[in-house]
Design a protein around this motif. Sequence first.
Motif, PDB file in Angstrom:
ATOM      1  N   HIS A 113       0.847  -1.201   0.000  1.00 54.18           N
ATOM      2  CA  HIS A 113       0.000   0.000   0.000  1.00 54.18           C
ATOM      3  C   HIS A 113       0.876   1.242   0.000  1.00 54.18           C
ATOM      4  O   HIS A 113       2.094   1.174   0.166  1.00 54.18           O
ATOM      5  N   SER A 114       0.245   2.367  -0.222  1.00 48.68           N
ATOM      6  CA  SER A 114       0.973   3.600  -0.506  1.00 48.68           C
ATOM      7  C   SER A 114       1.868   4.048   0.637  1.00 48.68           C
ATOM      8  O   SER A 114       2.931   4.638   0.401  1.00 48.68           O
ATOM      9  N   LEU A 115       1.474   3.820   1.881  1.00 48.56           N
ATOM     10  CA  LEU A 115       2.300   4.257   3.006  1.00 48.56           C
ATOM     11  C   LEU A 115       3.646   3.542   3.006  1.00 48.56           C
ATOM     12  O   LEU A 115       4.691   4.162   3.211  1.00 48.56           O
ATOM     13  N   GLU A 116       3.628   2.227   2.779  1.00 52.93           N
ATOM     14  CA  GLU A 116       4.873   1.467   2.713  1.00 52.93           C
ATOM     15  C   GLU A 116       5.708   1.907   1.519  1.00 52.93           C
ATOM     16  O   GLU A 116       6.912   2.172   1.642  1.00 52.93           O
ATOM     17  N   ASP A 117       5.068   1.965   0.354  1.00 50.68           N
ATOM     18  CA  ASP A 117       5.795   2.299  -0.867  1.00 50.68           C
ATOM     19  C   ASP A 117       6.411   3.683  -0.780  1.00 50.68           C
ATOM     20  O   ASP A 117       7.520   3.916  -1.272  1.00 50.68           O
ATOM     21  N   ARG A 118       5.721   4.601  -0.120  1.00 44.31           N
ATOM     22  CA  ARG A 118       6.236   5.966   0.035  1.00 44.31           C
ATOM     23  C   ARG A 118       7.535   5.971   0.835  1.00 44.31           C
ATOM     24  O   ARG A 118       8.483   6.695   0.516  1.00 44.31           O
ATOM     25  N   ILE A 119       7.582   5.158   1.896  1.00 43.52           N
ATOM     26  CA  ILE A 119       8.785   5.086   2.723  1.00 43.52           C
ATOM     27  C   ILE A 119       9.948   4.510   1.932  1.00 43.52           C
ATOM     28  O   ILE A 119      11.075   5.028   1.963  1.00 43.52           O
ATOM     29  N   VAL A 120       9.705   3.412   1.202  1.00 47.37           N
ATOM     30  CA  VAL A 120      10.766   2.781   0.414  1.00 47.37           C
ATOM     31  C   VAL A 120      11.241   3.717  -0.690  1.00 47.37           C
ATOM     32  O   VAL A 120      12.451   3.878  -0.911  1.00 47.37           O
ATOM     33  N   LYS A 121      10.309   4.340  -1.388  1.00 47.97           N
ATOM     34  CA  LYS A 121      10.659   5.268  -2.472  1.00 47.97           C
ATOM     35  C   LYS A 121      11.515   6.415  -1.954  1.00 47.97           C
ATOM     36  O   LYS A 121      12.546   6.762  -2.551  1.00 47.97           O
ATOM     37  N   LYS A 122      11.128   6.991  -0.821  1.00 51.58           N
ATOM     38  CA  LYS A 122      11.864   8.116  -0.249  1.00 51.58           C
ATOM     39  C   LYS A 122      13.254   7.682   0.211  1.00 51.58           C
ATOM     40  O   LYS A 122      14.253   8.378  -0.029  1.00 51.58           O
ATOM     41  N   PHE A 123      13.330   6.522   0.872  1.00 47.00           N
ATOM     42  CA  PHE A 123      14.614   6.016   1.363  1.00 47.00           C
ATOM     43  C   PHE A 123      15.581   5.814   0.205  1.00 47.00           C
ATOM     44  O   PHE A 123      16.740   6.264   0.246  1.00 47.00           O
ATOM     45  N   LEU A 124      15.137   5.124  -0.846  1.00 49.88           N
ATOM     46  CA  LEU A 124      16.019   4.834  -1.967  1.00 49.88           C
ATOM     47  C   LEU A 124      16.359   6.090  -2.760  1.00 49.88           C
ATOM     48  O   LEU A 124      17.468   6.217  -3.287  1.00 49.88           O
ATOM     49  N   ALA A 125      15.425   7.028  -2.847  1.00 54.86           N
ATOM     50  CA  ALA A 125      15.712   8.283  -3.540  1.00 54.86           C
ATOM     51  C   ALA A 125      16.794   9.061  -2.805  1.00 54.86           C
ATOM     52  O   ALA A 125      17.736   9.587  -3.416  1.00 54.86           O
TER      53      ALA A 125
END
Length: 341
Positions: A257-269
């Motif tokens: 879901h978006s909350l998890e994906d947002r954290i991963v996307k931000k971390f990797l970015a």
Amino acid sequence: MTRGGGAEGASLGPADKHPRHIPVLISEVLETLQPKDGATYIDGTFGAGGYTRAILEAADCRVVALDRDPNAIRDSAQLTAHFGDRLKVIQSPFSQMEDAVPEELSAGTVDGVVLDIGVSSMQLDDAARGFSFQSDGPLDMRMSSSGMSAADFLNTADEEEIANVIYEFGEEHRSRAIARAIVKRRTETAFTRTLELADVVSRVFHGRKVDGRHPATRTFQALRIYVNDELGELEQGLTAAERLLKPGGRLVVVTFHSLEDRIVKKFLAERSGKTPGSSRHLPPELIKSAKPSFRLVNSRPLTPSKGELEVNPRSRSARLRAAIRTDAAAWPAKSGAKGLL
């Protein structure tokens, strides 16, 4: 893990006990991870062992698998017997992987880390675990079967805290109305069962579905995430993986879901230098001096194919992001609130 489910064939392993379990995006996970002979991998969300087994069958490698659910550890016996010393299964949340893995796996020694975030199909389908309102069961939701349950929280927290949790972790815009209804109901009778909560939330929506789903879907999601500190676990797990991976090691994360994906996307970015200076936890001077510790594998997340969606509808919200560890030092550990609250 919402390791929601695809066909795993007839090979040995705990998934044989759970015929409906299908590891999501399994082909994409293997293609991205690229298992190699002699390498060591960490499966931080073992579940029914779908990813672990696929990795071990793809190469003559070693897997250290973690799961905080004691049921997953119990059911791993057949798989560990089959693969022998190539597989070690440990009860631990993946946020603590550095302390849980064998001593020889120190910083910079691991070839790959796989994380499949959320709740598993087996947990969802077991009414006794209390994750779902599809059938009645105790209002529990604990992945580790220890600590505060969902019922404990709803029966003791104040109305504002309940509303905040439902809004932040469920992205539910009617969170305040739901919290009021929960507090009113518990003054009459304490919550103990899943269908009691589902009924209270349904009444707030007058029984109408929301976006084609049961009106309690977001509330149940929010409580599960909060009780298990899933977003805090994810943040800590990502930084632990960063420290353990060797240069060239691969991090593969599947979210639902978006909350998890947002954290991963931000971390990797951040870690790949795509968004310098954006961290809310690290001082700007540390951000500027830190060199990229990851190189992105896919700029856009991989998603299930049409064929996988037909076989396994639960995979519809899955997103895979991956990155390769550089030879730069791991970034400093952050400090701050857990998750999004």
